[in-house]
Design an enzyme around this catalytic site. Structure first.
Site, PDB file in Angstrom:
ATOM      1  N   SER A 139       0.866  -1.197   0.032  1.00 48.11           N
ATOM      2  CA  SER A 139      -0.048  -0.004   0.087  1.00 48.11           C
ATOM      3  C   SER A 139       0.853   1.482  -0.106  1.00 48.11           C
ATOM      4  CB  SER A 139      -0.828  -0.001   1.312  1.00 48.11           C
ATOM      5  OG  SER A 139      -1.505   1.247   1.465  1.00 48.11           O
ATOM      6  N   TYR A 152      -2.115  -1.251  10.421  1.00 48.18           N
ATOM      7  CA  TYR A 152      -2.142  -1.262   9.107  1.00 48.18           C
ATOM      8  C   TYR A 152      -0.795  -0.829   8.621  1.00 48.18           C
ATOM      9  CZ  TYR A 152      -4.153  -1.072   4.385  1.00 48.18           C
ATOM     10  OH  TYR A 152      -4.390  -1.142   2.960  1.00 48.18           O
TER      11      TYR A 152
HETATM   12  P1  NAD Z   1     -11.503  -6.234   0.218  1.00 49.30           P
HETATM   13  O1  NAD Z   1     -11.916  -5.958   1.318  1.00 49.30           O
HETATM   14  O2  NAD Z   1     -12.204  -5.984  -1.155  1.00 49.30           O
HETATM   15  O3  NAD Z   1     -10.704  -7.522  -0.168  1.00 49.30           O
HETATM   16  C1  NAD Z   1      -9.964  -8.109   1.014  1.00 49.30           C
HETATM   17  C2  NAD Z   1     -10.050  -9.608   0.523  1.00 49.30           C
HETATM   18  O4  NAD Z   1      -9.221 -10.285   1.714  1.00 49.30           O
HETATM   19  C3  NAD Z   1     -11.260 -10.167   0.547  1.00 49.30           C
HETATM   20  O5  NAD Z   1     -11.330 -11.139  -0.463  1.00 49.30           O
HETATM   21  C4  NAD Z   1     -11.675 -10.656   1.908  1.00 49.30           C
HETATM   22  O6  NAD Z   1     -12.361 -11.967   1.783  1.00 49.30           O
HETATM   23  C5  NAD Z   1     -10.174 -11.235   2.130  1.00 49.30           C
HETATM   24  N1  NAD Z   1      -9.948 -11.523   3.438  1.00 49.30           N
HETATM   25  C6  NAD Z   1     -10.072 -10.875   4.679  1.00 49.30           C
HETATM   26  N2  NAD Z   1      -9.633 -11.670   5.680  1.00 49.30           N
HETATM   27  C7  NAD Z   1      -9.232 -12.835   5.207  1.00 49.30           C
HETATM   28  C8  NAD Z   1      -8.827 -14.175   6.146  1.00 49.30           C
HETATM   29  N3  NAD Z   1      -8.687 -13.980   7.260  1.00 49.30           N
HETATM   30  N4  NAD Z   1      -8.402 -14.974   5.140  1.00 49.30           N
HETATM   31  C9  NAD Z   1      -8.415 -15.082   3.699  1.00 49.30           C
HETATM   32  N5  NAD Z   1      -8.823 -13.897   3.220  1.00 49.30           N
HETATM   33  C10 NAD Z   1      -9.386 -12.898   3.674  1.00 49.30           C
HETATM   34  O7  NAD Z   1     -10.333  -5.072   0.220  1.00 49.30           O
HETATM   35  P2  NAD Z   1      -9.118  -4.575  -0.982  1.00 49.30           P
HETATM   36  O8  NAD Z   1      -9.229  -3.091  -1.010  1.00 49.30           O
HETATM   37  O9  NAD Z   1      -9.348  -5.174  -2.254  1.00 49.30           O
HETATM   38  O10 NAD Z   1      -7.759  -5.024  -0.445  1.00 49.30           O
HETATM   39  C11 NAD Z   1      -6.936  -5.885  -0.954  1.00 49.30           C
HETATM   40  C12 NAD Z   1      -5.700  -5.740  -0.484  1.00 49.30           C
HETATM   41  O11 NAD Z   1      -5.295  -4.491  -1.157  1.00 49.30           O
HETATM   42  C13 NAD Z   1      -5.345  -5.483   0.980  1.00 49.30           C
HETATM   43  O12 NAD Z   1      -4.289  -6.003   1.340  1.00 49.30           O
HETATM   44  C14 NAD Z   1      -5.282  -3.882   1.302  1.00 49.30           C
HETATM   45  O13 NAD Z   1      -4.636  -3.619   2.271  1.00 49.30           O
HETATM   46  C15 NAD Z   1      -4.692  -3.626  -0.088  1.00 49.30           C
HETATM   47  N6  NAD Z   1      -4.815  -2.245  -0.546  1.00 49.30           N
HETATM   48  C16 NAD Z   1      -5.924  -1.682  -0.732  1.00 49.30           C
HETATM   49  C17 NAD Z   1      -6.317  -0.514  -1.363  1.00 49.30           C
HETATM   50  C18 NAD Z   1      -7.580   0.158  -1.571  1.00 49.30           C
HETATM   51  O14 NAD Z   1      -7.601   1.298  -1.653  1.00 49.30           O
HETATM   52  N7  NAD Z   1      -8.727  -0.462  -1.550  1.00 49.30           N
HETATM   53  C19 NAD Z   1      -5.365   0.542  -1.119  1.00 49.30           C
HETATM   54  C20 NAD Z   1      -3.797   0.032  -0.959  1.00 49.30           C
HETATM   55  C21 NAD Z   1      -3.656  -1.555  -0.528  1.00 49.30           C
END
Ligand code: NAD
Length: 257
Positions: A139, A152
């Site tokens: 991130s 985080y």
């Molecule tokens: P999201 O909530 O849509 O997806 C998260 C995923 O992780 C989901 O599929 C969920 O089921 C899964 N998950 C959660 N707990 C779990 C567990 N215990 N075991 C297995 N799977 C689990 O969120 P997202 O925004 O797609 O985030 C995905 C990644 O991207 C994360 O690591 C997040 O930190 C990172 N990220 C997101 C953003 C953003 O702006 N959306 C920015 C930077 C980084």
């Protein structure tokens, strides 16, 4: 470029960025293994839909990324892992003195320790097959901080350090390990934060998006799933074979500030 014959395991991929990356890797020809901690008909239907649209093999494997044994079981159940995308992640926002210890532990386990377990389980097979790509979805918070996101930010800085270390450990192998550092991407994780912020600051949805979420993103645009997935696909290519142990920001200029 074609990733035909490669198998990609994407943790936390029944939603958001993980699902987006899985779709792009499948479009490039990779067989994909989807994952989350649930085991619903919808989860398995997502894999079936990707297989139907792209013609690759796709399956869904339930495994809880907060549990080290489950992380390792995922790699075994995948039946081979050429491309590992460590994506599963959760968020919790609170001042440090009020931050629930259980939330801290869960964030460190899911956002950081899961990548240790999956990587440890996958790397020997990658060496044996002569190809490996480890892509950690970090991130902008792996490179900078924001208040109230202590767990985080700690986990994401941790995964950047882990990425560098694994890049060095695999430098003499045909394996690379890199981190993608997205700014804000409009996924369920982010969407869920909007109503609370609207209430807290008495703002409209548009104001929250512009003045809160994208306040630090100079482009004033969300990064897209296709951009994250396309970068992951590039990292799997021969053109990226000497890119290792580093980070690629997809943040509209956030970390240039
Ligand atoms: P999201 O909530 O849509 O997806 C998260 C995923 O992780 C989901 O599929 C969920 O089921 C899964 N998950 C959660 N707990 C779990 C567990 N215990 N075991 C297995 N799977 C689990 O969120 P997202 O925004 O797609 O985030 C995905 C990644 O991207 C994360 O690591 C997040 O930190 C990172 N990220 C997101 C953003 C953003 O702006 N959306 C920015 C930077 C980084």
């Amino acid at each position: 470029m074609s990733l035909a014959g490669k198998t990609a395991v994407i943790t936390g991929s029944n939603s958001g960025i993980g699902l987006g990356v899985a779709r792009e890797l499948a479009k490039a020809g990779a067989n994909v293994v989807l994952n989350s901690y649930t085991d619903t008909a919808e989860d398995h239907a997502l894999a079936a839909e990707i297989a139907k649209v792209t013609g690759v093999d796709a399956k869904y494997v339930q495994a809880d990324m907060s549990n080290g044994d489950d992380c390792r079981r995922l790699i075994v159940a995948a039946g081979g892992c050429d491309i590992l995308v460590n994506n599963a992640g959760i968020q919790h926002v609170a001042p440090v003195e009020e931050f629930p210890a259980a939330k801290w532990d869960a964030i460190i386990a899911i956002n950081l320790s899961s990548a240790f377990h999956t990587t440890a389980a996958a790397v020997t097979g990658m060496r044996e097959r002569g190809y490996g790509r480890i892509i950690n979805i970090a991130s902008a918070h792996g490179l900078t901080a924001s208040p109230f996101k202590s767990a985080y930010v700690a986990a994401k800085h941790g995964i950047v350090g882990f990425t560098k270390t694994i890049g060095l450990e695999t430098a003499r192998d045909p394996i690379t390990c890199n981190a993608i550092c997205p700014g804000y991407v409009l996924t369920p994780l982010i969407d869920a934060q909007i109503p609370e912020t609207m209430k807290e600051y008495g703002m409209t949805r548009e104001e929250v998006v512009r003045d809160v979420l994208l306040a630090r993103q100079p482009s004033k645009e969300f990064a897209t799933l296709e951009q994250i997935g396309g970068t992951a696909t590039f990292l799997c290519s021969d053109a990226a074979a000497q890119i290792t142990g580093t980070t690629i920001s997809i943040d509209g200029g956030w970390t240039a500030l």
